[in-house]
Motif scaffolding. Structure first.
Motif: not given
Length: 400
Positions: A388-397, A339-352
């Motif tokens: 600005d770009r921020t990401a927090v990723v949580v892996w199950n495992g 699960l990744a929580l990101v600001t739009d500095g990353i989210g916009d690039a992922w959604a393109d």
């Protein structure tokens, strides 16, 4: 002086020294052979010492006189050191040719491409500009963390965007994140805030929002449990904290405007699946990654209409003014999923859909990576990605 004259002078000097040596030797033997009435042995010792000293001087002088005339001429012709030149000057070799004057450079000189960050297409021109500092004291331009909470693995990073760090004057990093856990480590808590660029103190609003959210979520879990998390109460209390910061600075609440996305991830159940609660207000987003799928999938947040001719950055809700617009929901993470929580500095690039940024990050973050590598990825270089770009990723495992 001609070469013949030099040879004659050198020869004459040699004969003179030889004659002097012979004269001294004869005089010495006469001196030694002549009896002395008193202290004769002492006179002999001094006489022999004098002979040795004079003889040695004559021999050395003859050797110096025998120095090749050509070498002496070369030495005489060599230029003397300039008395004004520095005594300690390092010379690595022949003087390099004088460089031709280059073209005038802009005030902000571009650096070589940073090979430590992933680059997409031609990148952004601002990526190569020097990093400048804001006029006031602000939070660091880069923040990063890595942690484990029970069976969960966390990586987090926030980097000030190229468009903010090379401005005149430079802007602060307006993104902020916080990560935490409950005391029994059964739950990981994440909050990611993105201050609005139009707000003068948005970095303070974002920092307050992320910090307060993690604290308040921990209190909610300990008081009512994971299944009774209340997004309205949470965002309402966070709004109060931000409004208090605005009052303390004597400015309106709009000057600290920020959006916020939060998550609580529970420990995996007997089947290995982990449930996650997500609450959000604004255009920061949550994404999930199945290890068998080559893309991050949008899961929560305010989705932008990317089919429109112009993608608007206007947000429907923000803190501290409209906490009542906050929404929430639950997602499930299979073993190995993230699960990744990101600001739009990353989210916009992922959604393109026209780019391959999403595929890169799906491959790069399929399993946990070191925090240094994670931070470099967050600092990626891509056209028109200046925020600005921020990401927090949580892996199950715990991953590999």
């Amino acid at each position: 002086m001609s070469g013949g004259e030099s040879r004659r002078d050198g020869l004459t000097d040699g004969w003179v020294r030889a004659a002097l040596l012979v004269t001294v030797a004869v005089g010495a033997f006469i001196e030694v052979g002549t009896p002395h009435r008193h202290y004769g042995w002492l006179v002999d010792v001094f006489a022999l010492a004098a002979v040795g000293a004079v003889g040695a001087a004559a021999a050395l002088g003859s050797e110096a006189a025998a120095t090749p005339t050509g070498r002496r001429d070369r030495l005489e012709r060599e230029p003397r050191p300039d008395a004004t030149a520095p005594a300690c000057r390092y010379v690595a070799g022949p003087t390099a040719p004088t460089a031709q004057p280059g073209k005038p450079r802009p005030f902000l000189r571009e650096r070589p491409t940073d090979l430590s960050v992933p680059r997409f297409g031609d990148g952004a021109r601002a990526q190569g500009f020097p990093w400048l500092l804001p006029e006031r004291t602000v939070q660091n331009g880069i923040a990063a963390d890595e942690a484990t909470v029970g069976a969960l693995t966390i990586r987090a990073a926030s980097v000030v965007g190229p468009g903010h760090r090379c401005d005149q004057p430079a802007g602060p990093r307006q993104d902020s994140y916080r990560i935490g856990r409950t005391r029994d480590s059964r739950y990981a808590i994440v909050a990611v805030a993105d201050g609005l660029s139009s707000a003068a103190w948005s970095d303070t609003g974002a920092t307050t929002a992320s910090s307060q959210a993690v604290t308040l979520l921990r209190e909610q879990i300990e008081a009512g449990g994971f299944d009774r998390l209340d997004v309205k109460e949470l965002y309402g209390r966070v709004a109060e904290s931000i409004a208090g910061q605005a009052a303390g600075r004597g400015v309106g609440t709009a000057h600290l405007a920020t959006v916020l996305i939060t998550a609580v991830i529970a420990e995996p159940d007997a089947s290995g699946a982990a449930r996650a609660w997500v609450g959000w207000l604004g255009d920061s987003s949550a994404w999930t990654l199945d290890p068998r799928v080559p893309r991050w999938r949008f899961s929560a947040g305010e989705a932008k209409d990317r089919a429109a001719p112009v993608v608007s950055n206007e947000v429907a809700g923000r803190l501290p003014d409209t906490p009542n617009l906050a929404l929430d929901g639950y997602v499930t993470l299979a073993p190995g999923a993230a699960l990744a929580l990101v600001t739009d500095g990353i989210g916009d690039a992922w959604a393109d859909p026209a780019g391959n940024v999403n595929e890169y990050f799906a491959n790069a973050w399929r399993t946990p990576v070191p925090a240094t590598r994670f931070t470099a990825d967050v600092g990626f270089d891509a056209p028109q990605c200046l925020d600005d770009r921020t990401a927090v990723v949580v892996w199950n495992g715990r991953g590999a």
